[in-house]
Design an enzyme around this catalytic site. Sequence first.
Site, short mmCIF file in Angstrom:
data_model
loop_
_atom_site.label_atom_id
_atom_site.label_comp_id
_atom_site.label_asym_id
_atom_site.label_seq_id
_atom_site.Cartn_x
_atom_site.Cartn_y
_atom_site.Cartn_z
N TYR A 119 3.27 68.19 -10.71
CA TYR A 119 2.07 68.00 -11.53
C TYR A 119 1.37 69.34 -11.70
CZ TYR A 119 -2.62 66.47 -12.91
OH TYR A 119 -3.81 66.32 -13.58
N GLU A 207 -2.79 69.07 -19.28
CA GLU A 207 -2.17 68.38 -18.15
C GLU A 207 -0.69 68.20 -18.42
OE1 GLU A 207 -3.54 64.65 -15.52
OE2 GLU A 207 -2.91 64.08 -17.54
#
Length: 401
Positions: A119, A207
């Site tokens: 991530y 993101e």
Amino acid sequence: MNIHEYQAKQLLAQYGVAVPLEIPARSLDEARVAAETIVASGSAKIVVKSQIHAGGRGKGRFTSGFQGGVQAASSAAEAVSLAGKMLGNVLVTKQTGPDGRRVQTLLIASGAKIKKEFYLAVLLDRTAGRPLIIASTEGGMDIEEVAAKTPEKIFKEWIDPAVGIMPFQARKIAAVLGLKGDLFKSAVRFVTGVFLTWWECDASLVEINPMCAVELPDGKEAVVALDAKISLDDNGLYRHKDIQAMRDLNEEAPLEIEASKHSLNYIKLDGNIACLVNGAGLAMATMDIIQHYGGMPANFLDVGGGASKEQVTAAFKIILQDPNVKGILVNIFGGIMDCNVIATGIVAAVKETGLKLPLVVRLEGNNVVAGKKTLAESGLKLITADSMADAAQKVVKAVRK
């Protein structure tokens, strides 16, 4: 402003971020050509991804009964068949609400041999006043879930805005993720490119979830963005005509689109008491106090610090297009705002729209005496209030009658 995944990856690629071979498609013919191109590239798997402004697409369901807005196919024909079940149909996910979103664009992508998922995100830490990079070895999961269950697996690196991301910081993140060799070098370029995308595009959020270590057709390994989300700061869009062109009005609520035409900040909610307020903080406080006294706000509506009579009239018209609205609360604290301008706008709006709903008005601040005089002499049936608490109680009571 939000943009689609395929658009986010186009921006990321401009700053050196590696992305898979992917082609957007808006029809079955385009999906067929895209799938055949993916197959010709040597990919054994084709991924068909619904493009809507919401997460949870893979676990979503279509109102037609088809399950999953992200599907993998082993042939071009199968990919086209999947595309036919997605295009033009409504996809419901945990983020869309029960109404869902109609899928009008697909992303046809090459499948990747995933070795490990990570991530990565860049956002603004408003407390520190600095850009913040967040990284985790737990890719593919909601970062909120990781933070709640295994916070030690979240790494944070603050960036000095005066100098930007330094090479040692990108290397530090790659090392924290446990990458070595070619993957380490690839991750350094990747992290740097993601930050530059955030900075140069005036984004509020970039993101990448998942950021993946993959095996390439030649056997080498690299870090690529398998999914991407970018939210742009509206205040910086005037500098990016190319990004403005990416706006998809089909993904926005009609009333919010109309509000943006008048430079009004409007978000529709599920309640029945409409709010017209100047200033985002006061608008949030107004919604809170309505709920405190047992009501439910129907919207967030900030007319700004210097709204004109025309904007106030437009705001009333937008509010009244919501059939759930049973009452309206106007809460104005005049600093820059002239209370008499608001009052004049209220009078004009009520007369023009033929308002029949209960209307509670609380004015305070700059030129408030003239504003109250304008309302008193208007002949309108409205309820005045002396404080926020008084206004909230009165509008809740009026709606319940």
